[in-house]
Design an enzyme around this catalytic site. Structure first.
Site, PDB file in Angstrom:
ATOM      1  N   ASP A  18     -76.066  -9.995  34.137  1.00 16.92           N
ATOM      2  CA  ASP A  18     -75.267 -10.564  32.961  1.00 16.92           C
ATOM      3  C   ASP A  18     -74.285  -9.448  32.562  1.00 16.92           C
ATOM      4  O   ASP A  18     -74.084  -8.863  31.508  1.00 16.92           O
ATOM      5  CB  ASP A  18     -76.070 -11.029  31.866  1.00 16.92           C
ATOM      6  CG  ASP A  18     -76.787 -12.331  31.993  1.00 16.92           C
ATOM      7  OD1 ASP A  18     -76.707 -12.473  33.348  1.00 16.92           O
ATOM      8  OD2 ASP A  18     -77.426 -12.543  31.162  1.00 16.92           O
ATOM      9  N   LYS A 116     -76.819 -19.116  35.076  1.00 15.51           N
ATOM     10  CA  LYS A 116     -77.885 -19.710  34.202  1.00 15.51           C
ATOM     11  C   LYS A 116     -77.732 -20.024  32.782  1.00 15.51           C
ATOM     12  O   LYS A 116     -76.621 -19.401  32.368  1.00 15.51           O
ATOM     13  CB  LYS A 116     -79.217 -18.558  34.372  1.00 15.51           C
ATOM     14  CG  LYS A 116     -78.833 -17.267  33.611  1.00 15.51           C
ATOM     15  CD  LYS A 116     -79.814 -16.068  34.009  1.00 15.51           C
ATOM     16  CE  LYS A 116     -79.343 -14.985  33.134  1.00 15.51           C
ATOM     17  NZ  LYS A 116     -79.146 -14.919  31.640  1.00 15.51           N
ATOM     18  N   CYS A 161     -82.560 -10.435  28.800  1.00 22.07           N
ATOM     19  CA  CYS A 161     -82.441 -10.909  30.199  1.00 22.07           C
ATOM     20  C   CYS A 161     -82.794 -10.133  31.297  1.00 22.07           C
ATOM     21  O   CYS A 161     -83.486 -10.417  32.072  1.00 22.07           O
ATOM     22  CB  CYS A 161     -80.854 -11.281  30.349  1.00 22.07           C
ATOM     23  SG  CYS A 161     -80.551 -12.989  29.561  1.00 22.07           S
TER      24      CYS A 161
HETATM   25  C1  VGL Z   1     -78.560 -12.388  26.939  1.00 21.35           C
HETATM   26  C2  VGL Z   1     -79.060 -13.025  24.683  1.00 21.35           C
HETATM   27  C3  VGL Z   1     -78.496 -14.445  24.770  1.00 21.35           C
HETATM   28  C4  VGL Z   1     -78.853 -11.288  27.752  1.00 21.35           C
HETATM   29  C5  VGL Z   1     -78.138 -13.674  27.080  1.00 21.35           C
HETATM   30  O1  VGL Z   1     -78.017 -11.566  28.750  1.00 21.35           O
HETATM   31  O2  VGL Z   1     -79.704 -10.513  27.532  1.00 21.35           O
HETATM   32  N1  VGL Z   1     -79.164 -12.127  25.384  1.00 21.35           N
HETATM   33  N2  VGL Z   1     -77.926 -14.543  26.115  1.00 21.35           N
END
Ligand code: VGL
Ligand code: ZN
Length: 209
Positions: A18, A116, A161
């Site tokens: 991410d 995702k 994540c």
């Molecule tokens: C994430 C919270 C919500 C992450 C993604 O990438 O860690 N954290 N969505």
């Protein structure tokens, strides 16, 4: 904390979690220093033949958005069908600039970008399984078919994540290494410390770049 430097193997895959605009300063769910990791992530990626990037990719009616729970505050926890779910500010909405990969990320040889969190009713921290711990993203099959044995993780956020992806990699029969220097944490209610304790329990190994 002096960690052993990573020695890359031919059967390794680098998984960049991410690395998106919304997780960097100025973004909707900014992680402190999130943008700082991009040059190091690029440098690490150049040492890997095989790189996978994940992209948090939510519909507006995603169950983890506080905005979809009238009266609930972001960063609170609610009980949903699959258990407790932390509520977040709207972030990484499909097709918006915030959902884009960070402009400083430079990994042209990445072989897969795995999205995702597109299921409205189930959030997905892990790159392997949605938060119901049952719905697979398909990543295990992809990595196994390609003969990879070890996943090396960098990215955002360390305590969500990255954490759940690394734990699931172990559960799926891969070795898992995390490079903390190339990650940043949200650190909600002690989640960063909990992450390092969980890594030790699950057999996730830490390394220096
Ligand atoms: C994430 C919270 C919500 C992450 C993604 O990438 O860690 N954290 N969505
Ligand atoms: Zn998300």
């Amino acid at each position: 904390m002096s960690l052993p430097p990573l020695a890359v193997r031919p059967t390794d895959v680098l998984v960049v979690i991410d690395p998106q605009v919304d997780f960097c300063p100025g973004g909707a769910l900014a992680v402190a220093g999130g943008d700082e990791i991009m040059p190091l992530v690029n440098e690490i990626a150049r040492r890997f033949e095989h790189v996978v990037i994940t992209q948090d990719w939510h519909p507006r009616d995603q169950i983890s958005f506080a905005s979809n729970h009238p009266g609930a505050e972001p960063f609170s926890v609610v009980e949903v069908a699959y258990g407790p779910q932390t509520l977040w500010p709207d972030h990484c909405v499909q097709g918006t600039p915030g959902a884009g990969l960070h402009p400083a990320l430079d990994i042209p040889h990445a072989e897969l970008i795995l999205r995702k969190g597109y299921n409205p009713g189930v959030d997905s921290y892990s790159a392997f399984f949605e938060n119901d711990k049952a719905t697979a993203t398909g990543l295990s099959g992809y990595l196994r078919q390609r003969g990879f044995e070890r996943c090396v993780f960098v990215g955002l956020a360390l305590d969500f994540c990255v954490r759940y992806s690394a734990q699931d990699a172990i559960a799926e029969g891969f070795e898992a290494v995390v490079i903390p220097e190339a990650c940043r944490a949200i650190d909600l209610d002690g989640s960063a410390a909990a992450t390092f304790a969980a890594f030790e329990r699950h057999g996730v190994v830490l390394a220096a770049p």
